[in-house]
Design an enzyme around this catalytic site. Structure first.
Site, PDB file in Angstrom:
ATOM      1  N   ASP A  43     -19.469  23.795 -55.342  1.00 53.45           N
ATOM      2  CA  ASP A  43     -20.211  22.714 -54.682  1.00 53.45           C
ATOM      3  C   ASP A  43     -21.318  23.302 -53.807  1.00 53.45           C
ATOM      4  OD1 ASP A  43     -18.235  20.887 -55.759  1.00 53.45           O
ATOM      5  OD2 ASP A  43     -16.897  21.845 -54.322  1.00 53.45           O
TER       6      ASP A  43
ATOM      7  N   HIS B 248     -12.935  19.146 -52.440  1.00 55.60           N
ATOM      8  CA  HIS B 248     -13.646  19.341 -53.705  1.00 55.60           C
ATOM      9  C   HIS B 248     -13.433  18.087 -54.545  1.00 55.60           C
ATOM     10  CE1 HIS B 248     -15.169  20.765 -57.448  1.00 55.60           C
ATOM     11  NE2 HIS B 248     -14.011  20.529 -58.019  1.00 55.60           N
TER      12      HIS B 248
END
Ligand code: NAX
Length: 327
Positions: free
Chosen positions: A161, A189
């Site tokens: 990410d 996440h």
């Protein structure tokens, strides 16, 4: 030459495993002077074990000078024996019609077993990275199942990410990825994660000031980063694999070898800072040195950020509540 270290990788015959193992064996994770012994875990299914055998044959055929040994097994007690590093990639994928709750519970079983095995046989300093989803909660379960190991050694992967956010930001600001400092991705996440570029700079210039576009931040940057995994599946017909493996390498390399003061994002057990309850595995900015990570503390949190940080926290607390009865 240094003494070899033991690196356990689960889900070794999966698509991330295939993109990961060769890079570990070539020295990209722990350095070109660090021999490694790969200890690979796969399901006991015939097909999975046959695929693992094929991967091991290919590793052999690379004749990597740093590959000092290999073990392929379906037994976590064998895979984690004396492991210095453990990359927990294998997980139960979400099947058709499967509820989020069922997925959570199926994975809780896997990560309880693996946490217990780590607790029993791994190096007392083992550094654990959980990649398999839901990564933060799986890391939490493994940590709770391994009471004799330091809780701080259990981490979850937010680095993909972070890297996705870096590239989006670089493109928008017209700067090189390598020049960007001080980016953060807070939280889980999952699409609720909060990529936060308020502190980001390139060449000492604030990127928030340079871009100066609150609408882009709220309506493009944050959702594009949050939904990037789904966009890859849509385009490729398969989930991210090479970029996920690359992020796992980045995470472990930085943890082991240091970041020279640069911030990176890691999912780590909270120490209570930033209003995140202790123990929750939450993406935060860290720097790494001497094999340890240190949180970047005391960053100002504005209302916009607080709201997003609380939203991703609420999701993690809900996941934790869903598995509490098992721990
Ligand atoms: P694959 O389905 O290709 O491979 C997973 C492998 O794990 C399979 O070979 C399977 O046999 C094995 N496995 C399953 N349960 C196991 C167990 N209990 N012990 C040992 N091996 C086991 O999936 P892949 O694309 O490699 O993805 C692996 C995991 O990473 C998934 O959970 C996926 O959702 C997750 N991801 C996490 C990311 C992150 O940023 N944290 C991003 C990429 C990826 O989506």
């Amino acid at each position: 030459m240094k003494a070899p270290v033991r690196v356990a990788v689960t889900g070794a015959a999966g698509q991330i495993g295939y993109a990961l193992l060769f890079r570990i064996a070539s020295g990209e994770m722990l350095g070109k002077d660090q021999p490694v012994i790969l200890q690979m875990l796969e399901l006991p299914l015939e097909k999975a074990q046959a695929a693992l055998k094929g991967v091991m044959m290919e590793l052999e055929d690379c004749a990597f000078p740093l590959l000092a040994g290999m073990v392929g097994t379906s037994d976590p007690m064998v895979a984690f024996k004396d492991a210095d590093y453990a990359l927990l990639v294998g997980a139960m994928p979400r099947g058709p019609g499967m509820e989020r709750k069922d997925l959570l519970l199926k994975n809780a079983e896997i990560f309880t077993v693996q946490g217990k095995a780590l607790n029993a046989v791994a190096s007392r300093n083992v550094k654990v990275l959980v990649v398999g989803n839901p990564a933060n909660t799986n890391a939490y379960i493994a940590m709770k199942s391994a009471p004799d190991l330091p809780a701080k050694n259990f981490t979850a992967m937010l680095r993909l990410d972070h890297n996705r956010a870096l590239s989006q930001l670089a493109a928008k600001a017209g700067v090189a990825v390598a020049d960007i400092e001080n980016l953060v991705v807070w939280g889980n996440h999952s699409p609720t994660m909060y990529p936060d570029y308020r502190f980001a700079t390139a060449g000492g210039v604030s990127l928030k000031d340079k871009i100066n576009d609150a609408d882009w931040n709220a309506n493009t940057f944050i959702p594009v980063v949050g939904k990037r995994g789904a966009a890859i599946i849509e385009a490729r017909g398969l989930s991210s694999a090479a970029s996920a493996a690359n992020a796992a390498i980045d995470h472990m390399r930085d943890w082991a070898l240091g970041t020279n003061g640069k911030w990176v994002t890691m999912g780590v057990p909270s120490d209570g800072s930033y209003g995140i309850p202790e123990g929750i595995i939450y993406g935060v900015p860290v720097t790494c040195a001497n094999g340890e990570y240190t949180r970047v503390k005391d960053l100002p949190i504005d209302d916009f950020s607080r709201e997003r940080m609380d939203k991703t926290l609420a999701e993690l607390e809900e996941e934790r509540a869903g598995v509490a009865h098992l721990l």
